[in-house]
Design a protein around this motif. Structure first.
Motif, PDB file in Angstrom:
ATOM      1  N   ALA A   1       0.738  -1.130  -0.025  1.00  0.00           N
ATOM      2  CA  ALA A   1       0.346   0.065  -0.083  1.00  0.00           C
ATOM      3  C   ALA A   1       0.900   1.337   0.136  1.00  0.00           C
ATOM      4  N   LEU A   2       1.802   1.294   0.743  1.00  0.00           N
ATOM      5  CA  LEU A   2       3.138   2.293   0.566  1.00  0.00           C
ATOM      6  C   LEU A   2       3.538   2.734  -0.694  1.00  0.00           C
ATOM      7  N   ALA A   3       3.724   1.357  -1.237  1.00  0.00           N
ATOM      8  CA  ALA A   3       4.202   1.695  -2.890  1.00  0.00           C
ATOM      9  C   ALA A   3       3.287   2.100  -3.672  1.00  0.00           C
ATOM     10  N   MET A   4       1.856   1.674  -3.540  1.00  0.00           N
ATOM     11  CA  MET A   4       1.011   2.362  -4.326  1.00  0.00           C
ATOM     12  C   MET A   4       0.717   3.737  -4.054  1.00  0.00           C
ATOM     13  N   LEU A   5       0.693   4.186  -2.859  1.00  0.00           N
ATOM     14  CA  LEU A   5       0.441   5.505  -2.250  1.00  0.00           C
ATOM     15  C   LEU A   5       1.554   6.515  -2.843  1.00  0.00           C
ATOM     16  N   LEU A   6       2.779   6.098  -2.638  1.00  0.00           N
ATOM     17  CA  LEU A   6       3.802   6.921  -3.167  1.00  0.00           C
ATOM     18  C   LEU A   6       3.773   7.146  -4.439  1.00  0.00           C
ATOM     19  N   GLN A   7       3.131   6.674  -5.281  1.00  0.00           N
ATOM     20  CA  GLN A   7       2.943   7.479  -6.614  1.00  0.00           C
ATOM     21  C   GLN A   7       2.598   8.700  -6.667  1.00  0.00           C
ATOM     22  N   ALA A   8       1.727   9.097  -5.712  1.00  0.00           N
ATOM     23  CA  ALA A   8       1.172  10.526  -5.505  1.00  0.00           C
ATOM     24  C   ALA A   8       2.204  11.583  -5.786  1.00  0.00           C
ATOM     25  N   VAL A   9       3.404  11.088  -5.131  1.00  0.00           N
ATOM     26  CA  VAL A   9       4.595  12.300  -5.302  1.00  0.00           C
ATOM     27  C   VAL A   9       5.691  11.909  -6.216  1.00  0.00           C
ATOM     28  N   GLY A  10       5.374  10.894  -7.103  1.00  0.00           N
ATOM     29  CA  GLY A  10       6.372  10.663  -8.171  1.00  0.00           C
ATOM     30  C   GLY A  10       7.196   9.312  -7.963  1.00  0.00           C
ATOM     31  N   GLY A  11       6.666   8.529  -7.193  1.00  0.00           N
ATOM     32  CA  GLY A  11       7.186   7.106  -6.943  1.00  0.00           C
ATOM     33  C   GLY A  11       6.591   6.233  -8.209  1.00  0.00           C
ATOM     34  N   GLY A  12       6.939   5.053  -8.241  1.00  0.00           N
ATOM     35  CA  GLY A  12       6.756   4.024  -9.155  1.00  0.00           C
ATOM     36  C   GLY A  12       6.165   2.667  -8.745  1.00  0.00           C
ATOM     37  N   PHE A  13       5.751   1.954  -9.291  1.00  0.00           N
ATOM     38  CA  PHE A  13       5.131   0.604  -8.700  1.00  0.00           C
ATOM     39  C   PHE A  13       5.365  -0.553 -10.099  1.00  0.00           C
ATOM     40  N   GLU A  14       6.245  -1.120  -9.549  1.00  0.00           N
ATOM     41  CA  GLU A  14       7.040  -2.377 -10.443  1.00  0.00           C
ATOM     42  C   GLU A  14       6.928  -3.646  -9.837  1.00  0.00           C
ATOM     43  N   VAL A  15       6.398  -4.805 -10.238  1.00  0.00           N
ATOM     44  CA  VAL A  15       6.508  -5.946  -9.698  1.00  0.00           C
ATOM     45  C   VAL A  15       7.541  -6.944 -10.511  1.00  0.00           C
ATOM     46  N   ARG A  16       8.510  -7.661  -9.990  1.00  0.00           N
ATOM     47  CA  ARG A  16       9.538  -8.376 -10.642  1.00  0.00           C
ATOM     48  C   ARG A  16       9.755  -9.747 -10.035  1.00  0.00           C
ATOM     49  N   ALA A  17       9.993 -10.658 -10.998  1.00  0.00           N
ATOM     50  CA  ALA A  17      10.519 -11.912 -10.533  1.00  0.00           C
ATOM     51  C   ALA A  17      11.789 -11.957  -9.627  1.00  0.00           C
ATOM     52  N   ALA A  18      11.885 -12.491  -8.468  1.00  0.00           N
ATOM     53  CA  ALA A  18      12.930 -12.253  -7.609  1.00  0.00           C
ATOM     54  C   ALA A  18      14.164 -12.889  -8.167  1.00  0.00           C
ATOM     55  N   THR A  19      14.027 -14.099  -8.900  1.00  0.00           N
ATOM     56  CA  THR A  19      15.347 -14.646  -9.348  1.00  0.00           C
ATOM     57  C   THR A  19      14.976 -15.180 -10.880  1.00  0.00           C
ATOM     58  N   PRO A  20      15.890 -15.003 -11.899  1.00  0.00           N
ATOM     59  CA  PRO A  20      15.728 -15.210 -13.149  1.00  0.00           C
ATOM     60  C   PRO A  20      15.068 -16.539 -13.407  1.00  0.00           C
ATOM     61  N   GLY A  21      14.169 -16.793 -14.265  1.00  0.00           N
ATOM     62  CA  GLY A  21      13.702 -18.165 -14.354  1.00  0.00           C
ATOM     63  C   GLY A  21      14.227 -18.666 -15.787  1.00  0.00           C
ATOM     64  N   GLY A  22      13.894 -20.111 -15.925  1.00  0.00           N
ATOM     65  CA  GLY A  22      14.713 -20.571 -17.322  1.00  0.00           C
ATOM     66  C   GLY A  22      14.111 -20.169 -18.441  1.00  0.00           C
ATOM     67  N   MET A  23      14.604 -20.214 -19.394  1.00  0.00           N
ATOM     68  CA  MET A  23      14.268 -19.820 -20.870  1.00  0.00           C
ATOM     69  C   MET A  23      13.889 -21.029 -21.622  1.00  0.00           C
ATOM     70  N   ASN A  24      12.920 -20.870 -22.503  1.00  0.00           N
ATOM     71  CA  ASN A  24      12.270 -22.068 -23.133  1.00  0.00           C
ATOM     72  C   ASN A  24      13.347 -22.459 -24.286  1.00  0.00           C
ATOM     73  N   THR A  25      13.732 -23.816 -23.974  1.00  0.00           N
ATOM     74  CA  THR A  25      14.973 -24.436 -24.889  1.00  0.00           C
ATOM     75  C   THR A  25      14.225 -25.092 -25.923  1.00  0.00           C
ATOM     76  N   GLY A  26      13.038 -25.335 -25.910  1.00  0.00           N
ATOM     77  CA  GLY A  26      12.533 -26.411 -26.689  1.00  0.00           C
ATOM     78  C   GLY A  26      12.315 -25.827 -28.100  1.00  0.00           C
ATOM     79  N   GLY A  27      12.465 -24.704 -28.608  1.00  0.00           N
ATOM     80  CA  GLY A  27      12.525 -24.178 -29.951  1.00  0.00           C
ATOM     81  C   GLY A  27      12.799 -22.648 -29.764  1.00  0.00           C
ATOM     82  N   TYR A  28      12.679 -21.999 -30.868  1.00  0.00           N
ATOM     83  CA  TYR A  28      13.141 -20.491 -30.754  1.00  0.00           C
ATOM     84  C   TYR A  28      11.718 -19.646 -30.673  1.00  0.00           C
TER      85      TYR A  28
END
Length: 791
Positions: free
Chosen positions: A138-165
């Motif tokens: 909620a703090l992250a959402m509210l701080l957009q009022a003064v110029g903040g951002g809100f971004e959700v990221r994966a904590a660790t890189p996941g595997g890439m699809n190697t079955g094809g391109y």
């Protein structure tokens, strides 16, 4: 016996301690025994280079040494600069008072976050996201009022699809290679809660006013701003939780910089109010501009308050809205108000969905919501109510500008500043989101936007505000409330003109030069402009029985005829009807013209007309950005089978198209409206993405997808991205390379929109070292592409 000063050579008595010429102390001379009187010897000529008698010691010529005993005054040490003095006062000022003032906005943000974190939001008994994590989100959402951002990221890189391109999405992953379920990605949300912005500024004003009562100045404004920005920075750093492999980022630096800027402007305006008033008093033009800005801010506040009330009531009565939904809507009340005002004035709220994402589905959709859609959904009374709301808002702007302005110029300035503020807030109130890759259970790639149209806001705002500023002064005059230039509530008060014999203000009544007794003739003089002229006695003689008082000519005492008063109810009613007819009619006319422009096929891009002007001669041609290596192709609807090269075979796909593929290639399947042909897993692939009802041109969609491709693909390099014409239809060619596992992958795509509005994206992917053969496949596919079954 007189002697001479050793410093300046001036003659002085022996008993004088100081020289009467240069003021220096003379050296003491021992007393000599009395000598017989003798004439004084002639004065010796001063040595060369010495100052003349009576000259100061520093009057010697250039290059001459100073006289004996002369010492120059030491130079004063350099003091601190004005900027250094200012920051010194900032550092030594009342820190406790500034800290108390900064506690107000920081405490407000924390209190709102606690209120939003209390509900569980449908988690049930199992609290997957605890109270502390909900508080930080909620703090992250509210701080957009003064110029903040809100971004959700994966904590660790996941595997890439190697079955094809290729990936598995219908639209976005036609151009990508990530597995949405396991790849690293991000989800961004941009939404400024304007309610929080307004409350945060209000809290700053309260704290700054308390400091002003204690005598704080501009130094206190800097202290309050720095402390407020530091508090926002701490809250933003805290508002970055990690929950079940997902990280939330709040852009702490941007939030702190935005808070610092807003706080400096707000607290500086409050603490320097008296200084600014004195400065403006000497500059009428600047004072008029500031007064107009104040009127515009008041009008904007009243209009947004009215529209927010209407929008909140409509939202609360909507189906499926409960208490938690109402709680979430409270920080967005000004945003809702701007949506209501935009629709009420005839504008539209645009929505745009493109790409493939679990959040908002697949494909693309673009549209707008306006008065026509409101009437279709809720009926004609809803349109009437919306127009009435727009009319009331416009009249509020016009009446406030008329009553608070000194002249017509200030009224127009207030209206223009209101329109400027309305446009700025309209551009800030929208919602946008972007999904790229996979985050937890969310995956895909695409964008979503929901915002009022700024172009419509400018067009209809000029219409409504301009008419209101023009009509409101005359409306006030007709109802007897004044307004506009001239004496009255809407104009500056001027002192009444004094008659030649009227006493100045503050003069006590009674006989005097300004109050002649009854029957007396006014004395001639500078106060009597009729001196020396023959005037009728009745022109200045007061009537019999009139008590003593200021002399007034007889014709000035005649009562003026009372103007005929109009009925206020009739005037207001006629004005409202006229404004409704004019504003509503103009709005309806503009909307009708816009709809006609959108529905008229003749208003489409003229590039298509030039490319398809002679269909008989262009049926077997292909227009692309390449060098013309592509063989001839059939137009849509032509059932003549194209020429199939050796090593290829013609296939008719159940998706409604036909094309030639290599003999050993087979249809691998269909997933999310995307058909894949290849020889085996890991080899070159042919993908055909099918999207019904594409809202954008193929070029616009490719440009939008390139933004995420540039961020997600390591070593992305664009080869070409340009609009073209494919089989007489608007299309786009996109070719690029990227790195995957140390191998350079080459991708080329031809997309276009068919006559029925369906977009087809034809893409070939292969290793860059084997690209020559893959390009031959791509050219053959384009030359044999048809949208009909082949026998």
């Amino acid at each position: 016996m007189p002697s001479y000063c050793p410093f300046c050579g001036a003659q002085a008595p022996d008993e004088a301690r100081f020289c009467m010429k240069c003021g220096r102390e003379r050296p003491a001379t021992p007393a000599a025994p009395p000598q017989p009187a003798a004439p004084p010897p002639p004065a010796a000529a001063p040595p060369a280079g010495s100052p003349p008698p009576g000259a100061p010691p520093f009057a010697a010529g250039p290059g001459s040494p100073p006289p004996p005993g002369y010492a120059p005054m030491p130079a004063a040490p350099a003091g601190p600069s004005p900027l250094g003095l200012f920051f010194g006062r900032v550092a030594r000022g009342d820190r406790a008072g500034s800290l108390k003032a900064a506690v107000w906005p920081a405490g407000l943000i924390v209190a709102l976050a606690v209120a939003l974190a209390i509900p569980r939001y449908g988690q049930g008994d199992e609290d997957y996201v605890g109270f502390v994590d909900r508080l930080r989100i909620a703090l992250a959402m509210l701080l957009q009022a003064v110029g903040g951002g809100f971004e959700v990221r994966a904590a660790t890189p996941g595997g890439m699809n190697t079955g094809g391109y290729g990936g598995g999405s219908a639209y976005g992953d036609t151009y990508g290679d990530f597995d949405p379920g396991g790849a690293q990605g991000h989800v961004t949300l941009s939404l400024i809660p304007l309610t929080v912005t307004v409350l945060w500024i209000g809290a700053l004003i309260l704290g700054a006013r308390a400091v002003r009562r204690q005598g704080g100045g501009l130094e206190a404004a800097v202290r309050i701003s720095v402390v407020s920005a530091a508090a926002v920075l701490v809250l933003a750093l805290y508002a970055q939780p990690e929950i079940q492999g997902v990280e939330v980022h709040s852009s702490p630096v941007l939030a702190a910089l935005g808070a610092l800027l807003i706080a400096l402007v707000t607290t500086g305006a409050v603490l320097q109010r008296d200084v600014a008033a004195q400065w403006l008093a000497l500059r009428p033009a600047a004072q008029s501009l500031v007064r107009a800005a104040g009127t515009a801010v008041r009008a904007l506040a009243v209009v947004l308050l009215l529209c927010a009330l209407i929008g909140f009531i409509c939202y609360a009565n909507a189906d499926g809205v409960h208490g938690k939904g109402l709680l979430v809507a409270l920080p967005l009340l000004p945003n809702i108000a701007l949506l209501v005002l935009s629709v009420s004035w005839g504008g539209t709220v645009d929505y745009d969905l493109s790409g493939q994402a679990d959040v908002f589905g697949s494909g693309g959709e673009h549209g707008a919501f306006g008065l026509g859609d409101l009437g279709d959904g809720l009926g004609g009374w809803a349109v009437t109510g919306a127009l009435a709301t727009g009319l009331v808002c416009a009249l509020v702007v016009g009446l406030l500008a008329a009553r608070r302005s000194a002249d017509r110029r200030e009224q127009v300035t207030a209206g223009g500043l209101f329109l400027l503020g309305y446009l700025v807030l309209t551009g800030m109130c929208g919602l946008s989101s972007e999904v790229s890759g996979g985050v937890s259970d969310l995956g895909g790639r695409g964008t979503m936007e929901l915002a009022p149209s700024v172009a419509d806001a400018l067009l209809f705002g000029l219409l409504w505000v301009g008419c209101a500023v023009l009509v409101a002064p005359y409306l006030l005059r007709m109802t007897g409330h004044g307004g506009g230039p001239g004496p009255g509530p809407g104009a500056p008060a001027y002192p009444p003109a004094q008659t030649p014999y009227a006493p100045p203000p503050g003069t006590a009544p009674g006989p005097g030069p300004y109050n002649p007794p009854p029957g007396a003739t006014p004395p001639p003089g500078p106060q009597d402009p009729s001196a020396g002229m023959t005037a009728a006695p009745e022109a200045y003689a007061p009537p019999t029985g009139t008590p003593p008082g200021p002399y007034i000519p007889a014709q000035a005492t005649a009562p003026a005829p009372e103007p005929r008063r109009r009925r206020p109810a009739l005037v207001w009613g006629a004005t409202l009807v006229a404004a409704l007819v004019l504003g509503g009619g103009a709005t309806a006319g503009v909307i009708a013209l816009m709809d006609r422009h959108n529905d008229d096929p003749d208003t489409s891009d003229t590039s298509d007309t030039s490319d398809t002007s002679d269909t008989k001669n262009t049926e077997n041609t292909t227009s692309t950005e390449d060098s013309g290596a592509e063989p001839a192709q059939e137009r849509v609807g032509d059932h003549t089978a194209p020429t199939v090269p050796d090593g290829y075979r013609m296939v008719a796909d159940t998706a409604g198209f036909a094309l030639a593929v290599p003999d050993l290639w087979e249809r691998q399947g269909e997933e999310n409206h995307q058909i894949t042909y290849s020889r085996s897993a890991g080899d070159a692939e042919l993908k055909i993405g099918v999207t019904a009802g594409a809202p954008h041109t193929s070029y616009e969609n490719s440009k939008a997808l390139e933004k995420t491709a540039d961020a997600d693909r390591r070593g992305y390099q664009q080869i070409q991205l340009s609009a073209n014409t494919f089989q007489g239809r608007q299309g786009a060619r996109w070719e690029y390379t990227y790195e995957k596992g140390g191998v350079t992958i080459h991708v080329i795509d031809q997309s276009y929109i068919a006559e029925d509005g369906t977009e087809y994206a034809i893409q070939v992917t292969e290793r860059d070292v084997d690209w020559v053969a893959a390009r031959e496949v791509f050219d053959t596919v384009l030359s044999t592409w048809m949208l009909n079954d082949v026998d």
